[in-house]
Design a protein around this motif. Structure first.
Motif, short mmCIF file in Angstrom:
data_model
loop_
_atom_site.label_atom_id
_atom_site.label_comp_id
_atom_site.label_asym_id
_atom_site.label_seq_id
_atom_site.Cartn_x
_atom_site.Cartn_y
_atom_site.Cartn_z
N TYR A 43 -0.31 2.92 13.32
CA TYR A 43 0.72 2.54 12.34
C TYR A 43 0.20 1.44 11.42
CZ TYR A 43 3.91 5.07 15.43
OH TYR A 43 4.52 6.03 16.19
N MET A 44 -0.61 0.55 11.99
CA MET A 44 -1.14 -0.57 11.20
C MET A 44 -2.03 -0.06 10.07
SD MET A 44 -3.22 -3.88 12.60
CE MET A 44 -4.80 -3.08 12.62
N LYS A 45 -2.70 1.08 10.33
CA LYS A 45 -3.58 1.64 9.30
C LYS A 45 -2.77 2.15 8.12
CE LYS A 45 -7.48 2.88 12.21
NZ LYS A 45 -8.07 3.94 13.02
N ILE A 46 -1.52 2.55 8.38
CA ILE A 46 -0.67 3.06 7.30
C ILE A 46 0.03 1.91 6.58
CG2 ILE A 46 1.30 4.54 6.73
CD1 ILE A 46 0.67 6.17 9.26
N SER A 47 0.63 1.02 7.37
CA SER A 47 1.43 -0.05 6.79
C SER A 47 0.62 -1.34 6.66
CB SER A 47 2.64 -0.31 7.68
OG SER A 47 3.35 -1.42 7.23
N ARG A 48 0.98 -2.11 5.64
CA ARG A 48 0.28 -3.40 5.48
C ARG A 48 1.09 -4.56 6.05
NH1 ARG A 48 -1.42 -2.50 -0.76
NH2 ARG A 48 -2.92 -0.84 -0.42
N LYS A 49 2.14 -4.23 6.79
CA LYS A 49 3.01 -5.29 7.33
C LYS A 49 2.22 -6.22 8.25
CE LYS A 49 7.77 -3.81 7.48
NZ LYS A 49 8.88 -3.43 8.33
N LYS A 50 2.46 -7.52 8.05
CA LYS A 50 1.76 -8.52 8.87
C LYS A 50 2.14 -8.42 10.34
CE LYS A 50 1.01 -12.27 5.60
NZ LYS A 50 1.55 -13.53 5.12
N GLU A 51 3.38 -7.96 10.58
CA GLU A 51 3.89 -7.88 11.95
C GLU A 51 3.01 -6.98 12.82
OE1 GLU A 51 5.74 -7.82 9.31
OE2 GLU A 51 7.61 -8.93 9.62
#
Lengths: 236, 91
Positions: A43-51
């Motif tokens: 998911y981190m690879k898709i989203s740039r959210k810091k969380e």
């Protein structure tokens, strides 16, 4: 010296009948945490959210902590049967294992700190103060085993509060499961706190911890299954 | 106040709009469905073509349709999963 510290020095926090069973539980937890970590990295690879970054760091630290705990416990449980070891060899090995045990607790504590950071987004100043609190707690853990667990209970209390607030807001089954898993982590730390009085608390704490991670991984599995169902709709 | 959509939200809305229409959609319908201005949509579509998430289909009567590719479906699935996961954790 307290009973809890004696347990660390003897290397055994578990009742005799539970030896190795705790390692099996910790191994299952480690596999679950790695599975969750793998999902979050995707998911981190898709989203740039810091969380996501914070979450990945938290789960990495928790998985490392469990890995180290498994190694330490495996050594401790087999050590008395090592043939031909003199006193100094045993003493050195014991010191090394205590150090590894404390490092595993440090990693877990920082992992929980990252969970806390994910929800509360404290400023770098507050984070420094919180980290100092953890370091102080770790220092006193050498003589008072329960202090670190007390600090973890405190962090997990605030995390549970946030997770329950999220459930109140979303009213979803999955948010309820996540809140439940944090409640189980919170309770497990309370049980670990009372390890000094009865080793049965270790067993209960381990079981609660396992249930917590099982709840958490079930969320990820449900989310993935929902995604697949939605995908199959296009063929209808 | 309504929160501004992120880049990922817009991509997700575009792909979901195409999926709702059975995987193929007219460009104007996509524009209205995803609530985008024409220039904005063109800009986003460039990225989606480059990543092979959407493709053009020629209609028999002339004109073009925009269709989701297999990659597009997979990406949308991942986005839906991610949304649900974020909601569960409250992040």
């Amino acid at each position: 010296m307290t009973l809890g510290m004696n347990h660390i020095i003897n290397g055994v926090c578990s009742p005799e009948w539970f030896l190795w069973k705790d390692i099996i539980i910790d191994t299952i937890i480690l596999l679950i945490v790695i599975f969750i970590l793998y999902g979050i990295i995707k998911y981190m690879k898709i989203s740039r959210k810091k969380e996501y970054k914070t979450m990945v760091t938290a789960f990495e630290l928790v998985s490392l902590s469990f890995l180290l705990k498994i190694i330490v416990n495996s050594f401790i449980y087999t050590m008395p049967t090592f043939p031909g070891w003199d006193f100094w060899n045993m003493h050195f090995m014991h010191s090394l294992l205590i150090l590894a045990f404390i490092i595993s607790r440090v990693l877990f504590a920082i992992g929980v700190l990252y969970w806390y950071k994910m929800y509360y987004k404290p400023s770098s100043h507050s984070l420094f103060l919180i980290a100092s609190l953890v370091v102080i707690a770790l220092y006193f853990t050498r003589s008072q085993f329960y202090i670190l667990h007390m600090v973890l209970v405190l962090f997990l209390f605030f995390i549970v509060k946030k997770a329950l607030f999220n459930f109140e807001e979303k009213k979803g089954k999955l948010s309820m499961i996540i809140a439940s898993s944090f409640i189980l982590f919170f309770l497990s730390q309370i049980f670990f706190m009372f390890l000094e009085f009865n080793l049965m608390f270790y067993v209960i704490g381990e079981i609660f911890q396992l249930l917590g991670y099982l709840f958490m991984v079930s969320t990820l599995i449900v989310v993935k299954m929902h995604g697949k169902k939605k995908k199959s709709l296009r063929h209808c | 106040m309504v929160k501004k959509r992120s880049r990922l939200d817009i991509v997700s809305d575009m792909l979901a709009t195409i999926q709702k229409k059975g995987g193929e959609i007219k460009p104007t319908h996509l524009m209205y469905g995803a609530n985008l201005a024409h220039t904005q949509m063109k800009q986003y579509m460039k990225g989606l073509y480059a990543k092979e998430l959407i493709k053009d289909i020629k209609k028999k009567k002339g004109g073009n349709l925009i269709a989701l590719t297999d990659n597009g479906y997979k990406y949308l699935q991942k986005l839906n999963e991610m949304r649900e996961f974020e909601e569960a954790f409250g992040i």
